[in-house]
Enzyme design. Structure first.
Site, PDB file in Angstrom:
ATOM      1  N   HIS A   1       0.818  -1.206   0.000  1.00 50.31           N
ATOM      2  CA  HIS A   1       0.000   0.000   0.000  1.00 50.31           C
ATOM      3  C   HIS A   1       0.856   1.263   0.000  1.00 50.31           C
ATOM      4  O   HIS A   1       0.452   2.284  -0.549  1.00 50.31           O
ATOM      5  CB  HIS A   1      -0.952  -0.012   1.193  1.00 50.31           C
ATOM      6  CG  HIS A   1      -2.155  -0.866   0.969  1.00 50.31           C
ATOM      7  ND1 HIS A   1      -3.443  -0.406   1.112  1.00 50.31           N
ATOM      8  CD2 HIS A   1      -2.270  -2.164   0.596  1.00 50.31           C
ATOM      9  CE1 HIS A   1      -4.298  -1.379   0.841  1.00 50.31           C
ATOM     10  NE2 HIS A   1      -3.602  -2.463   0.537  1.00 50.31           N
ATOM     11  N   ASP A   2       2.029   1.185   0.600  1.00 50.85           N
ATOM     12  CA  ASP A   2       2.937   2.328   0.552  1.00 50.85           C
ATOM     13  C   ASP A   2       3.500   2.512  -0.851  1.00 50.85           C
ATOM     14  O   ASP A   2       3.481   3.611  -1.414  1.00 50.85           O
ATOM     15  CB  ASP A   2       4.072   2.140   1.554  1.00 50.85           C
ATOM     16  CG  ASP A   2       5.031   3.328   1.576  1.00 50.85           C
ATOM     17  OD1 ASP A   2       4.544   4.477   1.567  1.00 50.85           O
ATOM     18  OD2 ASP A   2       6.250   3.110   1.610  1.00 50.85           O
TER      19      ASP A   2
ATOM     20  N   GLU B   1      -2.478   9.563   3.665  1.00 51.89           N
ATOM     21  CA  GLU B   1      -2.845   8.287   3.044  1.00 51.89           C
ATOM     22  C   GLU B   1      -3.511   7.309   3.992  1.00 51.89           C
ATOM     23  O   GLU B   1      -4.437   6.588   3.619  1.00 51.89           O
ATOM     24  CB  GLU B   1      -1.591   7.610   2.462  1.00 51.89           C
ATOM     25  CG  GLU B   1      -1.056   8.233   1.213  1.00 51.89           C
ATOM     26  CD  GLU B   1       0.240   7.573   0.778  1.00 51.89           C
ATOM     27  OE1 GLU B   1       0.395   6.349   0.971  1.00 51.89           O
ATOM     28  OE2 GLU B   1       1.115   8.282   0.251  1.00 51.89           O
TER      29      GLU B   1
ATOM     30  N   ASP C   1       3.710 -19.727   0.917  1.00 53.30           N
ATOM     31  CA  ASP C   1       3.926 -20.902   0.077  1.00 53.30           C
ATOM     32  C   ASP C   1       3.162 -20.715  -1.229  1.00 53.30           C
ATOM     33  O   ASP C   1       2.714 -19.601  -1.535  1.00 53.30           O
ATOM     34  CB  ASP C   1       3.497 -22.183   0.813  1.00 53.30           C
ATOM     35  CG  ASP C   1       2.056 -22.102   1.326  1.00 53.30           C
ATOM     36  OD1 ASP C   1       1.275 -21.254   0.827  1.00 53.30           O
ATOM     37  OD2 ASP C   1       1.695 -22.881   2.232  1.00 53.30           O
TER      38      ASP C   1
ATOM     39  N   VAL D   1       1.419   4.083  -3.923  1.00 52.72           N
ATOM     40  CA  VAL D   1       1.097   5.521  -3.945  1.00 52.72           C
ATOM     41  C   VAL D   1       2.410   6.304  -3.822  1.00 52.72           C
ATOM     42  O   VAL D   1       3.060   6.262  -2.784  1.00 52.72           O
ATOM     43  CB  VAL D   1       0.149   5.891  -2.791  1.00 52.72           C
ATOM     44  CG1 VAL D   1      -0.267   7.354  -2.899  1.00 52.72           C
ATOM     45  CG2 VAL D   1      -1.074   4.983  -2.796  1.00 52.72           C
TER      46      VAL D   1
ATOM     47  N   HIS E   1      -0.804 -12.752  -1.912  1.00 55.01           N
ATOM     48  CA  HIS E   1      -2.084 -13.099  -1.285  1.00 55.01           C
ATOM     49  C   HIS E   1      -2.009 -14.410  -0.505  1.00 55.01           C
ATOM     50  O   HIS E   1      -2.961 -14.760   0.196  1.00 55.01           O
ATOM     51  CB  HIS E   1      -3.182 -13.220  -2.346  1.00 55.01           C
ATOM     52  CG  HIS E   1      -3.743 -11.913  -2.784  1.00 55.01           C
ATOM     53  ND1 HIS E   1      -4.669 -11.783  -3.794  1.00 55.01           N
ATOM     54  CD2 HIS E   1      -3.519 -10.652  -2.341  1.00 55.01           C
ATOM     55  CE1 HIS E   1      -4.985 -10.507  -3.958  1.00 55.01           C
ATOM     56  NE2 HIS E   1      -4.302  -9.800  -3.087  1.00 55.01           N
TER      57      HIS E   1
ATOM     58  N   SER F   1       5.222   7.282   2.849  1.00 49.88           N
ATOM     59  CA  SER F   1       4.173   8.310   2.929  1.00 49.88           C
ATOM     60  C   SER F   1       2.930   7.776   3.649  1.00 49.88           C
ATOM     61  O   SER F   1       2.165   8.549   4.226  1.00 49.88           O
ATOM     62  CB  SER F   1       3.797   8.817   1.535  1.00 49.88           C
ATOM     63  OG  SER F   1       3.468   7.742   0.664  1.00 49.88           O
TER      64      SER F   1
ATOM     65  N   GLY G   1       5.272   5.692  -4.697  1.00 52.38           N
ATOM     66  CA  GLY G   1       6.480   4.881  -4.596  1.00 52.38           C
ATOM     67  C   GLY G   1       6.727   4.502  -3.152  1.00 52.38           C
ATOM     68  O   GLY G   1       6.008   4.904  -2.238  1.00 52.38           O
TER      69      GLY G   1
ATOM     70  N   ASP H   1       8.008   5.168  -0.144  1.00 52.13           N
ATOM     71  CA  ASP H   1       8.573   6.361   0.503  1.00 52.13           C
ATOM     72  C   ASP H   1       8.042   6.610   1.905  1.00 52.13           C
ATOM     73  O   ASP H   1       8.243   7.686   2.469  1.00 52.13           O
ATOM     74  CB  ASP H   1       8.300   7.596  -0.363  1.00 52.13           C
ATOM     75  CG  ASP H   1       6.808   7.830  -0.595  1.00 52.13           C
ATOM     76  OD1 ASP H   1       5.976   7.098  -0.012  1.00 52.13           O
ATOM     77  OD2 ASP H   1       6.466   8.760  -1.352  1.00 52.13           O
TER      78      ASP H   1
END
Length: 320
Positions: free
Chosen positions: A68-69, A87, A248, A72, A191, A78, A74, A76
């Site tokens: 998730h970082d 965010e 796995d 958005v 996932h 944020s 890159g 960074d």
């Protein structure tokens, strides 16, 4: 001999000085903290062992935090900034956890190597350790990311993929980060860790598309956990695959059997561009690990701040 020794020592000192100055404007490097915080990788790993021992779901949360970082602006950090419109308050960042774990590691590193290690690098290292400590590959990544000084919830909602993303959108996102087709499927294998929420799957449970490859028994089992088409609360958790705390290839053999949690899982298992790759990963876990490792390095180094861009925050939740 003594003169030669002094000359050699001076040359070594000069080389170290040039090396240190070069680091200030350097791009990412595997030995980025060699002079300023040489034990940072070892330190983060030890802390992750402690965090993992207290909460077996922590690796999944920290891996999701990196995704998730990085999606958005890159990678960074944020996502860690905490202001009214940052965010972390975006609707698509619902359920993001373990920010306090990154802050704890940061505080301890500040006591050892003040002003050196960025929050962005800590997130990246926490994610690689989350993968390895859950049974996945040990991925070596270059370091030297700097922290952003801005963060926007509007950007997060605009750039974070929705739960209904399709294969075309998936490939556009990850190929845009330099991944090939196989790597773009492999990175979705993240996932294999963690859980999802009812609100993200109720549409395919109660209004499935004709092309949705969902096992009937699996659908009924998920309906028992998510009995309402419009959930009253969004806290019910469902495992992403049969082994949600182990990294796995269970995710891939699950989606091939119609037991993928999200609509993109079903799509990847049936799309003519991706289904054979999913089958290969289901049959060969080592091949999946290799492709995932390559994809992860590309994801975690895409559009990062380096050199004089950004800053090294003293606290991860606020700019200096």
């Amino acid at each position: 001999m003594e003169a030669w020794f002094r000359l050699t020592l001076q040359l070594v000192i000069l080389m170290l000085g040039v090396h240190a100055r070069a680091k200030e404007g350097d791009q990412l490097a595997y030995d980025y903290y060699e002079l300023t915080c040489p034990l940072v990788r070892h330190f983060v790993r030890n802390e992750m062992l402690s965090i993992f021992a207290a909460d077996v779901t922590a690796p999944a949360a920290l891996l999701r935090l990196l995704f998730h970082d990085c999606q958005v602006q890159g990678c960074d950090a944020s996502i860690l900034l905490d202001s009214r419109d940052s965010e972390i308050h975006a609707s698509r960042n619902f359920g993001i956890r373990k920010l306090e774990a990154i802050s704890k590691i940061k505080s301890m590193l500040e006591a050892t190597c003040p002003g050196q290690v960025s929050c962005a690098d800590i997130i990246a290292l926490a994610a690689t350790n989350s993968i390895a400590l859950s049974g996945g590959p040990l991925i070596q990544i270059p370091l030297g990311r700097k922290d952003a000084t801005n963060s926007s919830s509007y950007q997060a909602d605009a750039f974070l993929p929705s739960a209904s993303i399709n294969v075309d959108q998936l490939l556009r996102i990850f190929m845009g980060k330099g991944m090939d087709l196989e790597e773009s499927v492999a990175i979705l294998g993240a996932h294999t860790l963690g859980t999802g929420h009812c609100i993200n799957i109720v549409d395919r449970l109660y209004k499935p598309k004709p092309t949705d490859n969902m096992n009937v028994d699996f659908q009924l089992a998920m309906r028992a956990v998510c009995p309402n088409q419009v959930p009253n609360i969004n806290t019910t958790l469902l495992p992403n695959d049969a082994t949600p705390t182990i990294f796995d290839n269970a995710y891939f053999w699950g989606i091939l059997k119609g037991k993928g949690l999200f609509s993109i899982d079903s799509s990847v298992s049936t799309d003519h561009r991706t289904m054979m790759i999913a089958s290969l990963f289901a049959a060969d876990q080592n091949h999946f690990f290799k492709a995932f490792s390559s994809a992860f390095v590309k994801l975690s180094t895409s559009n990062v701040l380096t050199g004089n861009m950004g800053e090294v925050r003293k606290r991860c939740d606020q700019v200096n």
